[in-house]
Enzyme design. Structure first.
Site, mmCIF file in Angstrom:
data_model
loop_
_atom_site.group_PDB
_atom_site.id
_atom_site.type_symbol
_atom_site.label_atom_id
_atom_site.label_comp_id
_atom_site.label_asym_id
_atom_site.label_seq_id
_atom_site.Cartn_x
_atom_site.Cartn_y
_atom_site.Cartn_z
ATOM 1 N N ARG A 233 -4.323 -8.487 7.837
ATOM 2 C CA ARG A 233 -3.848 -9.484 8.788
ATOM 3 C C ARG A 233 -3.820 -8.853 10.175
ATOM 4 O O ARG A 233 -3.604 -7.650 10.323
ATOM 5 C CB ARG A 233 -2.426 -9.930 8.433
ATOM 6 C CG ARG A 233 -2.350 -10.830 7.209
ATOM 7 C CD ARG A 233 -0.951 -11.386 7.034
ATOM 8 N NE ARG A 233 0.004 -10.383 6.619
ATOM 9 C CZ ARG A 233 0.906 -9.817 7.389
ATOM 10 N NH1 ARG A 233 1.011 -10.167 8.676
ATOM 11 N NH2 ARG A 233 1.724 -8.903 6.933
ATOM 12 N N TYR B 208 -10.975 -11.997 5.982
ATOM 13 C CA TYR B 208 -9.954 -11.317 5.169
ATOM 14 C C TYR B 208 -8.861 -12.295 4.737
ATOM 15 O O TYR B 208 -8.356 -13.094 5.543
ATOM 16 C CB TYR B 208 -9.312 -10.145 5.946
ATOM 17 C CG TYR B 208 -8.093 -9.649 5.221
ATOM 18 C CD1 TYR B 208 -8.219 -8.833 4.099
ATOM 19 C CD2 TYR B 208 -6.814 -10.084 5.581
ATOM 20 C CE1 TYR B 208 -7.108 -8.447 3.375
ATOM 21 C CE2 TYR B 208 -5.694 -9.706 4.855
ATOM 22 C CZ TYR B 208 -5.850 -8.884 3.762
ATOM 23 O OH TYR B 208 -4.748 -8.528 3.033
ATOM 24 N N LYS C 5 -0.023 -17.521 4.343
ATOM 25 C CA LYS C 5 0.879 -17.184 5.446
ATOM 26 C C LYS C 5 0.855 -18.267 6.531
ATOM 27 O O LYS C 5 1.882 -18.609 7.106
ATOM 28 C CB LYS C 5 0.494 -15.831 6.051
ATOM 29 C CG LYS C 5 0.487 -14.683 5.062
ATOM 30 C CD LYS C 5 1.844 -14.440 4.456
ATOM 31 C CE LYS C 5 1.842 -13.170 3.613
ATOM 32 N NZ LYS C 5 3.143 -12.925 2.990
ATOM 33 N N HIS D 237 9.850 -15.988 3.207
ATOM 34 C CA HIS D 237 8.992 -14.921 2.687
ATOM 35 C C HIS D 237 9.740 -14.229 1.545
ATOM 36 O O HIS D 237 10.213 -13.107 1.680
ATOM 37 C CB HIS D 237 8.688 -13.948 3.836
ATOM 38 C CG HIS D 237 7.622 -12.946 3.531
ATOM 39 N ND1 HIS D 237 7.472 -11.787 4.259
ATOM 40 C CD2 HIS D 237 6.624 -12.929 2.605
ATOM 41 C CE1 HIS D 237 6.449 -11.093 3.785
ATOM 42 N NE2 HIS D 237 5.918 -11.756 2.786
ATOM 43 N N SER E 235 6.700 -6.551 4.110
ATOM 44 C CA SER E 235 5.499 -6.174 3.377
ATOM 45 C C SER E 235 5.606 -4.697 2.971
ATOM 46 O O SER E 235 6.173 -3.896 3.708
ATOM 47 C CB SER E 235 4.253 -6.388 4.251
ATOM 48 O OG SER E 235 4.245 -7.720 4.734
ATOM 49 N N ALA E 236 5.078 -4.381 1.787
ATOM 50 C CA ALA E 236 5.029 -2.994 1.292
ATOM 51 C C ALA E 236 6.388 -2.432 0.867
ATOM 52 O O ALA E 236 6.600 -1.231 0.909
ATOM 53 C CB ALA E 236 4.374 -2.049 2.308
ATOM 54 N N CYS E 237 7.307 -3.297 0.478
ATOM 55 C CA CYS E 237 8.591 -2.816 -0.070
ATOM 56 C C CYS E 237 8.722 -3.159 -1.550
ATOM 57 O O CYS E 237 9.797 -3.009 -2.126
ATOM 58 C CB CYS E 237 9.762 -3.402 0.706
ATOM 59 S SG CYS E 237 9.983 -2.664 2.331
ATOM 60 N N THR F 219 6.245 -7.733 -5.235
ATOM 61 C CA THR F 219 5.531 -8.110 -6.456
ATOM 62 C C THR F 219 6.097 -7.335 -7.647
ATOM 63 O O THR F 219 6.274 -7.888 -8.736
ATOM 64 C CB THR F 219 4.014 -7.879 -6.289
ATOM 65 O OG1 THR F 219 3.581 -8.583 -5.118
ATOM 66 C CG2 THR F 219 3.230 -8.391 -7.484
ATOM 67 N N ASN F 220 6.416 -6.054 -7.426
ATOM 68 C CA ASN F 220 6.979 -5.253 -8.523
ATOM 69 C C ASN F 220 8.339 -5.794 -8.969
ATOM 70 O O ASN F 220 8.623 -5.875 -10.163
ATOM 71 C CB ASN F 220 7.128 -3.789 -8.106
ATOM 72 C CG ASN F 220 5.777 -3.105 -7.931
ATOM 73 O OD1 ASN F 220 4.743 -3.643 -8.329
ATOM 74 N ND2 ASN F 220 5.783 -1.938 -7.325
ATOM 75 N N ASP G 63 5.926 -14.026 -3.450
ATOM 76 C CA ASP G 63 5.748 -13.890 -1.996
ATOM 77 C C ASP G 63 6.438 -14.972 -1.164
ATOM 78 O O ASP G 63 6.948 -14.671 -0.098
ATOM 79 C CB ASP G 63 4.248 -13.864 -1.666
ATOM 80 C CG ASP G 63 3.939 -13.312 -0.286
ATOM 81 O OD1 ASP G 63 4.620 -12.357 0.126
ATOM 82 O OD2 ASP G 63 3.032 -13.842 0.386
ATOM 83 N N ASN H 100 -5.226 -1.448 1.720
ATOM 84 C CA ASN H 100 -4.822 -2.864 1.655
ATOM 85 C C ASN H 100 -5.787 -3.676 0.788
ATOM 86 O O ASN H 100 -5.954 -4.872 0.980
ATOM 87 C CB ASN H 100 -4.745 -3.452 3.073
ATOM 88 C CG ASN H 100 -4.071 -4.819 3.081
ATOM 89 O OD1 ASN H 100 -3.119 -5.068 2.350
ATOM 90 N ND2 ASN H 100 -4.586 -5.728 3.919
ATOM 91 N N ARG I 129 -7.043 -5.732 -2.454
ATOM 92 C CA ARG I 129 -6.235 -6.783 -3.073
ATOM 93 C C ARG I 129 -6.820 -7.294 -4.380
ATOM 94 O O ARG I 129 -8.018 -7.180 -4.629
ATOM 95 C CB ARG I 129 -6.148 -7.978 -2.100
ATOM 96 C CG ARG I 129 -5.476 -7.664 -0.774
ATOM 97 C CD ARG I 129 -3.987 -7.691 -0.908
ATOM 98 N NE ARG I 129 -3.308 -7.327 0.324
ATOM 99 C CZ ARG I 129 -2.087 -7.782 0.652
ATOM 100 N NH1 ARG I 129 -1.461 -8.627 -0.134
ATOM 101 N NH2 ARG I 129 -1.513 -7.375 1.759
ATOM 102 N N ARG J 194 13.466 -0.657 3.752
ATOM 103 C CA ARG J 194 13.488 0.793 3.518
ATOM 104 C C ARG J 194 14.416 1.440 4.534
ATOM 105 O O ARG J 194 14.101 1.455 5.730
ATOM 106 C CB ARG J 194 12.101 1.392 3.778
ATOM 107 C CG ARG J 194 11.094 1.132 2.743
ATOM 108 C CD ARG J 194 9.744 1.707 3.187
ATOM 109 N NE ARG J 194 8.763 1.305 2.197
ATOM 110 C CZ ARG J 194 8.435 2.054 1.144
ATOM 111 N NH1 ARG J 194 8.945 3.250 0.989
ATOM 112 N NH2 ARG J 194 7.570 1.601 0.267
ATOM 113 N N ASP K 251 14.602 0.009 -13.128
ATOM 114 C CA ASP K 251 16.034 0.279 -13.007
ATOM 115 C C ASP K 251 16.706 -0.572 -11.928
ATOM 116 O O ASP K 251 17.942 -0.637 -11.873
ATOM 117 C CB ASP K 251 16.258 1.776 -12.766
ATOM 118 C CG ASP K 251 15.953 2.584 -14.026
ATOM 119 O OD1 ASP K 251 16.489 2.220 -15.088
ATOM 120 O OD2 ASP K 251 15.145 3.523 -13.953
HETATM 121 C C1 OXD Z 1 2.099 -9.657 3.318
HETATM 122 C C2 OXD Z 1 1.370 -10.191 2.162
HETATM 123 O O1 OXD Z 1 1.505 -8.966 4.163
HETATM 124 O O2 OXD Z 1 1.994 -10.831 1.328
HETATM 125 O O3 OXD Z 1 3.306 -9.912 3.416
HETATM 126 O O4 OXD Z 1 0.152 -9.988 2.072
HETATM 127 MN MN MN Z 2 3.986 -11.286 1.909
#
Ligand code: OXD
Ligand code: MN
Length: 592
Positions: free
Chosen positions: A72, A200, A209, A229, A251-253, A256-257, A280, A372, A374, A405, A502
């Site tokens: 993005r 992309y 988004k 979000h 993003s990146a925290c 999805t996990n 998301d 990045n 996907r 974080r 955990d």
């Molecule tokens: C983001 C995504 O960047 O979900 O938040 O791809």
């Molecule tokens: Mn996202």
């Protein structure tokens, strides 16, 4: 090809755009398997996609974007509201008339010799009162095939729309993938999105988004609901009952996990389960019983591949084993499958890296997959998909969780005193930058409600909308609001909390708090668990009592620095709600 609708607003808009971009032909996407198969075959014949090993990865394909088009582009994303004030200090703004003129000049004739695909899609189950309809025009088969995974596409969408003018217009033109002319523009007042010079995902799958967050957040403000979000998960307790949690992280925290978490062994044996409703985006509105309900407007997962493996997220990995499009991962030529960093410890030697060059993963210093890169995977593939995924009425929300974080500042979890304090907690959300992104490490980036790049109007008005939503709820029925921090570090820089499965231990406490089952300690920043209420059974070796005490501690001196950062951030907003000002004053008084 025949039009799939007689809706006048749809046909006149499409005809205008045909005159502008001049396609050789127009193809309506009907959502049928036959058409999808034909498009896959066409994309493979031109090299746009590669058909993967159909025994190991049935209906899976690989695509590589241009090397300059892999993420993005926040710097080139604009909110084209009538005034700069309406877009607010955190968005790029362009005057709508100027933006249209510039974009039309770029888009003009750009489909010459190409096909225009008309994609009617629904965000949310077709016909649900939560759902909204969009039409995306694109000259990319890759976009069509991704949209067919990420959204509900086809003729029934147009049937649901009928003669209505309430739909989101989306025009995507690949043009020359020229970075200098790449623009992702939103016109919230016109329900319109125009995206040019990118191929992309986040820039061109306009349902995600662009619509489901930027345009929808503005629609939600006007119509009394929220686009957030946030992941949505269902936590099943041993009693068999399922409670739902929405959670927002930058993003990146690990959204999805968390959304697909597998409970630790002891919990699993006792009957704990996590069911994924979404990873998301949440659309949230008040139900007839006065509680807040949420749906996931999407129909698939557009997840980051690197780091996804059998241990970190087996459910996500399983979701990618059929009907998935991989973008910018490495191609294993020995068995015609895919690989990415962190999948396993055995990179292929005979492979092609994400840019399309030969790659020996056993020897090369270069990465095989873009950081990045996907997967676009159908939600129905997910082994832990919630049985409520298609429920048109959504799921009732017990808790809202914010997080980021923070190496030192935020405790493992704390609960806000009430809704408005919770809005404050969301508004001061921040994350420290990691080595994964370019730039300095450990710098605090403010990302209120994880919506910084996704709020379609003035962030201060968005906060006021949150406050207004809370004012319309019976406090007994309103979700309780929490903040979590999985990323606390000790003085040697080691993570203090094991994370992943955990994290269920913390979710469990959250639900107990929602149900008034446990007491908590009131601190300067909110309610923190009593150490005895975080169950460490099975991880006593990893987390000592002393470590847990530290994880739950609130260092008032650090919060004094934090207040300075919050004041600086709040200083950007002329329209900062008085409620948030007074919440900040309360925090200042509490840490004195
Ligand atoms: C983001 C995504 O960047 O979900 O938040 O791809
Ligand atoms: Mn996202």
């Amino acid at each position: 090809m025949e039009n799939m609708t007689s809706n006048k607003s749809v046909l006149s808009w499409i005809n205008e755009k045909i005159d502008l971009v001049k396609p050789e032909k127009v193809v309506w996407i009907d959502g049928g398997q036959e058409q999808i198969e034909a498009l896959r075959a066409e994309a493979c014949s031109t090299g746009e996609m590669i058909k993967l090993n159909q025994e190991l990865l049935p209906d899976c394909y690989l695509h590589r974007t241009a090397v300059n088009d892999v993420a993005r582009v926040e710097g080139r994303t604009f909110i084209c509201a009538p005034t700069k004030e309406e877009a607010g200090p955190t968005n790029n703004w362009m005057d709508p008339a100027e933006a249209y003129e510039m974009l039309y000049a770029i888009a003009k004739d750009s489909y010459k010799g190409r096909t225009m695909y008309v994609i009617p899609y629904s965000m949310g189950p077709v016909g649900s009162q939560f759902s909204k309809i969009g039409i995306e025009l694109t000259d990319s088969i890759y976009v069509v095939l991704n949209m067919a995974i990420m959204t509900r596409v086809g003729a029934d969408v147009l049937e649901a729309l009928g003669d209505s003018n309430d739909w989101v217009r989306g025009l995507h033109c690949k043009c020359d993938i020229d970075e200098e002319k790449r623009y992702i523009c939103h016109f919230p007042q016109d329900n319109t999105i125009i995206s040019v010079n990118s191929g992309y995902g986040g820039n061109v799958l306009l349902g995600k988004k662009c619509f489901a967050l930027r345009i929808a957040s503005y629609q939600g403000k006007n119509e009394g609901w929220q686009a957030e979000h946030m992941l949505i998960l269902g936590l099943q307790k041993p009693d068999g009952e399922i409670r739902y949690i929405c959670a927002a992280f930058p993003s990146a925290c690990g959204k999805t996990n968390l959304a697909m978490l597998i409970p630790p062994e002891g919990y699993y044996k006792n009957g704990y389960r996590v069911w994924c409703v979404g990873d998301d985006i949440s659309w949230i509105r008040k139900g007839e019983d006065g509680r807040l309900y949420a749906i996931n407007p999407e129909n698939g997962f557009f997840g980051v591949a690197p780091g996804t493996n059998e241990k970190s997220n087996p459910n996500a990995l399983a979701s990618t084993r059929k009907g998935t499009i991989f973008t910018n991962v490495a191609h294993n030529l020995d068995n015609n499958t895919v690989w990415w960093e962190g999948l396993d410890k055995n990179p292929p030697a005979n492979a092609v890296e994400w840019k399309g060059n030969p790659w020996n993963g056993q020897e090369s210093e270069e990465k095989g997959a873009h950081p990045n890169s996907r997967f676009t995977a159908p939600a129905v593939n997910c082994p832990c998909i919630s049985s409520e995924f298609e429920n048109p009425d959504g799921v009732p929300i017990s808790a809202i969780v914010f997080g980021g974080r923070r190496a030192k500042l935020a405790p493992l979890v704390y609960q806000s005193r009430d809704w408005n304090h919770g809005v404050f907690v969301g508004s001061i959300m921040a994350s420290e930058t990691t080595a994964a992104a370019a730039g300095a490490v450990g710098v605090v980036r403010r990302d209120p409600m994880a919506m910084l790049p996704f709020c379609g109007y003035n962030m201060a008005d968005y906060w006021q909308h949150w406050i207004d939503i809370g004012a319309g709820l019976d406090p007994e029925k309103a979700p309780k609001i929490f903040n979590v921090n999985w990323f606390r570090k000790d003085d040697e820089g080691n993570f203090m909390w094991p994370g992943f499965g955990d994290n269920l231990r913390v979710l469990d406490w959250i639900i107990d708090r929602c149900e008034g089952k446990v007491e908590a300690d009131e601190t300067a920043i909110g309610f923190v668990p009593k150490a005895a209420d975080i169950n460490l059974e099975g991880i006593e070796d990893e987390v000592s009592d002393a470590q847990l005490a530290e994880l739950l501690s609130v260092d008032v001196s650090l919060w004094k620095d934090e207040v300075a950062g919050i004041e600086e951030f709040y200083g950007k907003f002329d329209r900062l709600p008085a409620t948030l000002k007074s919440e900040l004053e309360t925090l200042k008084a509490n840490i004195k």
